[in-house]
Design an enzyme around this catalytic site. Structure first.
Site, PDB file in Angstrom:
ATOM      1  N   TYR A  54     -44.189  -6.875  22.153  1.00  0.00           N
ATOM      2  CA  TYR A  54     -43.001  -7.007  21.304  1.00  0.00           C
ATOM      3  C   TYR A  54     -43.356  -7.351  19.854  1.00  0.00           C
ATOM      4  O   TYR A  54     -42.579  -7.071  18.957  1.00  0.00           O
ATOM      5  CB  TYR A  54     -42.082  -8.111  21.845  1.00  0.00           C
ATOM      6  CG  TYR A  54     -41.136  -7.674  22.938  1.00  0.00           C
ATOM      7  CD1 TYR A  54     -41.592  -6.963  24.032  1.00  0.00           C
ATOM      8  CD2 TYR A  54     -39.789  -7.998  22.866  1.00  0.00           C
ATOM      9  CE1 TYR A  54     -40.724  -6.585  25.046  1.00  0.00           C
ATOM     10  CE2 TYR A  54     -38.911  -7.622  23.874  1.00  0.00           C
ATOM     11  CZ  TYR A  54     -39.390  -6.919  24.955  1.00  0.00           C
ATOM     12  OH  TYR A  54     -38.524  -6.552  25.944  1.00  0.00           O
TER      13      TYR A  54
ATOM     14  N   ASP B 261     -35.294  -7.806  35.120  1.00  0.00           N
ATOM     15  CA  ASP B 261     -34.127  -6.968  35.428  1.00  0.00           C
ATOM     16  C   ASP B 261     -34.218  -6.511  36.879  1.00  0.00           C
ATOM     17  O   ASP B 261     -33.223  -6.489  37.608  1.00  0.00           O
ATOM     18  CB  ASP B 261     -34.059  -5.727  34.517  1.00  0.00           C
ATOM     19  CG  ASP B 261     -33.178  -5.948  33.297  1.00  0.00           C
ATOM     20  OD1 ASP B 261     -33.115  -7.099  32.838  1.00  0.00           O
ATOM     21  OD2 ASP B 261     -32.573  -4.976  32.810  1.00  0.00           O
TER      22      ASP B 261
ATOM     23  N   LYS C 230     -52.142  -5.905  33.947  1.00  0.00           N
ATOM     24  CA  LYS C 230     -52.582  -4.523  34.203  1.00  0.00           C
ATOM     25  C   LYS C 230     -54.069  -4.479  33.840  1.00  0.00           C
ATOM     26  O   LYS C 230     -54.508  -3.711  32.966  1.00  0.00           O
ATOM     27  CB  LYS C 230     -51.718  -3.556  33.366  1.00  0.00           C
ATOM     28  CG  LYS C 230     -51.953  -2.083  33.650  1.00  0.00           C
ATOM     29  CD  LYS C 230     -51.497  -1.629  35.018  1.00  0.00           C
ATOM     30  CE  LYS C 230     -51.867  -0.166  35.245  1.00  0.00           C
ATOM     31  NZ  LYS C 230     -51.630   0.276  36.638  1.00  0.00           N
TER      32      LYS C 230
ATOM     33  N   ASP D 242     -47.804  -2.908  38.490  1.00  0.00           N
ATOM     34  CA  ASP D 242     -47.171  -1.869  39.318  1.00  0.00           C
ATOM     35  C   ASP D 242     -47.000  -2.358  40.761  1.00  0.00           C
ATOM     36  O   ASP D 242     -45.955  -2.160  41.374  1.00  0.00           O
ATOM     37  CB  ASP D 242     -47.930  -0.525  39.235  1.00  0.00           C
ATOM     38  CG  ASP D 242     -49.438  -0.666  39.273  1.00  0.00           C
ATOM     39  OD1 ASP D 242     -49.942  -1.805  39.315  1.00  0.00           O
ATOM     40  OD2 ASP D 242     -50.132   0.375  39.269  1.00  0.00           O
TER      41      ASP D 242
ATOM     42  N   ASP E 149     -39.952  -8.718  30.876  1.00  0.00           N
ATOM     43  CA  ASP E 149     -38.627  -8.144  30.607  1.00  0.00           C
ATOM     44  C   ASP E 149     -38.246  -7.188  31.732  1.00  0.00           C
ATOM     45  O   ASP E 149     -37.146  -7.262  32.290  1.00  0.00           O
ATOM     46  CB  ASP E 149     -38.662  -7.404  29.260  1.00  0.00           C
ATOM     47  CG  ASP E 149     -37.342  -6.720  28.965  1.00  0.00           C
ATOM     48  OD1 ASP E 149     -36.292  -7.367  29.142  1.00  0.00           O
ATOM     49  OD2 ASP E 149     -37.351  -5.527  28.589  1.00  0.00           O
TER      50      ASP E 149
HETATM   51  C1  IPM Z   1     -33.915  -9.684  27.458  1.00  0.00           C
HETATM   52  C2  IPM Z   1     -33.421  -8.492  26.667  1.00  0.00           C
HETATM   53  C3  IPM Z   1     -34.086  -8.485  25.302  1.00  0.00           C
HETATM   54  C4  IPM Z   1     -35.576  -8.394  25.519  1.00  0.00           C
HETATM   55  C5  IPM Z   1     -33.603  -7.375  24.355  1.00  0.00           C
HETATM   56  C6  IPM Z   1     -32.116  -7.441  24.130  1.00  0.00           C
HETATM   57  C7  IPM Z   1     -34.346  -7.376  23.057  1.00  0.00           C
HETATM   58  O1  IPM Z   1     -33.639  -7.309  27.360  1.00  0.00           O
HETATM   59  O2  IPM Z   1     -33.768 -10.812  26.984  1.00  0.00           O
HETATM   60  O3  IPM Z   1     -34.439  -9.479  28.548  1.00  0.00           O
HETATM   61  O4  IPM Z   1     -36.118  -7.293  25.700  1.00  0.00           O
HETATM   62  O5  IPM Z   1     -36.238  -9.437  25.503  1.00  0.00           O
HETATM   63 MG    MG Z   2     -34.329  -7.594  29.334  1.00  0.00          MG
END
Ligand code: IPM
Ligand code: MG
Length: 378
Positions: free
Chosen positions: A143, A253, A193, A225, A249
């Protein structure tokens, strides 16, 4: 002990304002009940800040956050600002805030409620016993690495992102992960990785070094992975997962699917000697923004994490967590969980259980006071 605190609130875009409003109602209720005093300052971040100031986070907003005792954030972004060629993007505000505050450790706990198991597409037997926490490195890696950008050479465009880590950055996030593991099931899975990336090989060797200082904790290394597969096939095997910014990140999710909805997961971002930042892991959900139907639980549980990590108010944090749990047990559901309750309605249900939790723990006298409070506050 009574606390007095100033909290910087950055509602952001999309459903951000709705869910932060809900979380503030809960925070107000809990602080009032336990005799604490909280004041709020409000600031813009993301798309709304771009509209007002042409930047996704002003220096003033960042400074106000750094001065506060804790920061509560909703979400940033939306289709209006999604043009890949735009010079400023809402997400830059969030990254600048995380970097500016120095909150390098992002804690994302995932502990599905048994009552919500059928909200997850996974079979219940896979979800049983899942209680993991992802420690995502938040201020380095892909990032933030330099160089980053688009460069035109000989009429052709090239785009670059850099994945870079310094040993100190890895060591501090590892130490945080191991400390957390000591208070849990004593298992750290370091995700990398290393079969491809040099930064991952450094990550792996520092994980191994750090493990030596925490002999009671077992360290496993896992490729990202493989980890993405195991999170779905055997999620209960994980305790503390520590990983690079971008891997974290993506994996969180994925992990939110275990909890039945993205809307359920809170997070805390911590640094050394800096103010903590608390935000749900979900995004701004522009498709449902303004409809009053967003699930507020991720943000409400983020406030519980705030009470725990920024103010050491464990009892108050648990009160919120217990109230949320009871609300779920009692069958209250927002739309993402297959129900019909709106954001505010769900919040009211949680607050009313907060009162019950307090009443149960501290006897009749308090319960009576709670009745008075309830009459005035709900
Ligand atoms: C998170 C979000 C953020 C990230 C985005 C909105 C920049 O996806 O906090 O997980 O990638 O960190
Ligand atoms: Mg995110």
């Amino acid at each position: 002990m009574n606390m007095e605190a100033t909290i910087a609130v950055l509602p952001g875009d999309g459903i951000g304002p709705e869910v932060t409003d809900a979380a503030i109602r809960v925070l107000d209720a809990v602080t009032q009940m336990y005799g604490h005093r909280v004041t709020y300052t409000r600031h813009l971040i993301g798309g709304c800040s771009i509209e007002a100031h042409t930047t996704a986070l002003t220096d003033e907003a960042l400074e106000a956050c750094a001065r506060a005792d804790a920061v509560l954030l909703g979400a940033v972004g939306g289709p209006k600002w999604d043009d890949p060629n735009a010079p400023v993007r809402p997400e830059q505000g969030l990254l600048a805030l995380r970097k500016g505050l120095g909150v390098f450790g992002n804690l994302r706990p995932v502990k599905p409620y048994p009552a919500l198991m059928n909200a997850s597409p996974l079979r219940p037997e896979l979800l049983r016993g899942v209680d993991l926490i992802v420690v995502r490195e938040l201020t380095g890696g892909l990032y933030f690495g330099q160089p980053k950008g688009r460069f035109v050479e000989g009429g052709k465009t090239r785009a670059v992102d850099t994945l870079e880590y310094h040993e100190d950055e890895i060591e501090r996030i590892m130490t945080l992960a191991f400390r957390l593991a000591e208070g849990r099931r004593k298992k750290v899975t370091s995700v990398d990785k290393a079969n491809v990336l040099e930064s991952s090989r450094l990550w792996r060797s520092i994980a191994t070094e750090t493990a030596k200082k925490h002999p009671e904790v077992t360290l496993h290394h896992m490729l990202v992975d493989t980890a993405s597969m195991r999170l779905i096939t055997s999620p209960a095997d994980f305790d503390v997962v520590v990983t690079e910014n971008m891997f974290g990140d993506i994996l969180t999710d994925e992990a939110s699917v275990l909890a039945g909805s993205m809307g359920m997961l809170p997070s805390a971002s911590l640094g050394a000697g800096t103010v903590g930042l608390y935000e749900p892991i979900h995004g701004s959900a522009p498709d449902i923004a303004g409809k009053g139907i967003a699930n507020p639980i991720g943000t409400i549980l983020s406030v519980a994490m705030m009470l725990r990590y920024s103010f050491q108010l464990e009892r108050e944090a648990r009160a919120i967590e217990t109230a949320v749990h009871r609300t779920i047990l009692d069958g209250c559901r927002t739309k993402d969980l297959g129900g019909r309750m709106g954001t505010q309605e769900m919040t009211t249900e949680i607050i009313s259980r907060l009162i019950m939790v307090r009443g149960i723990q501290y006897g009749d006298e308090v319960a009576v006071r709670m009745d008075e409070w309830r009459a005035g506050a709900l």
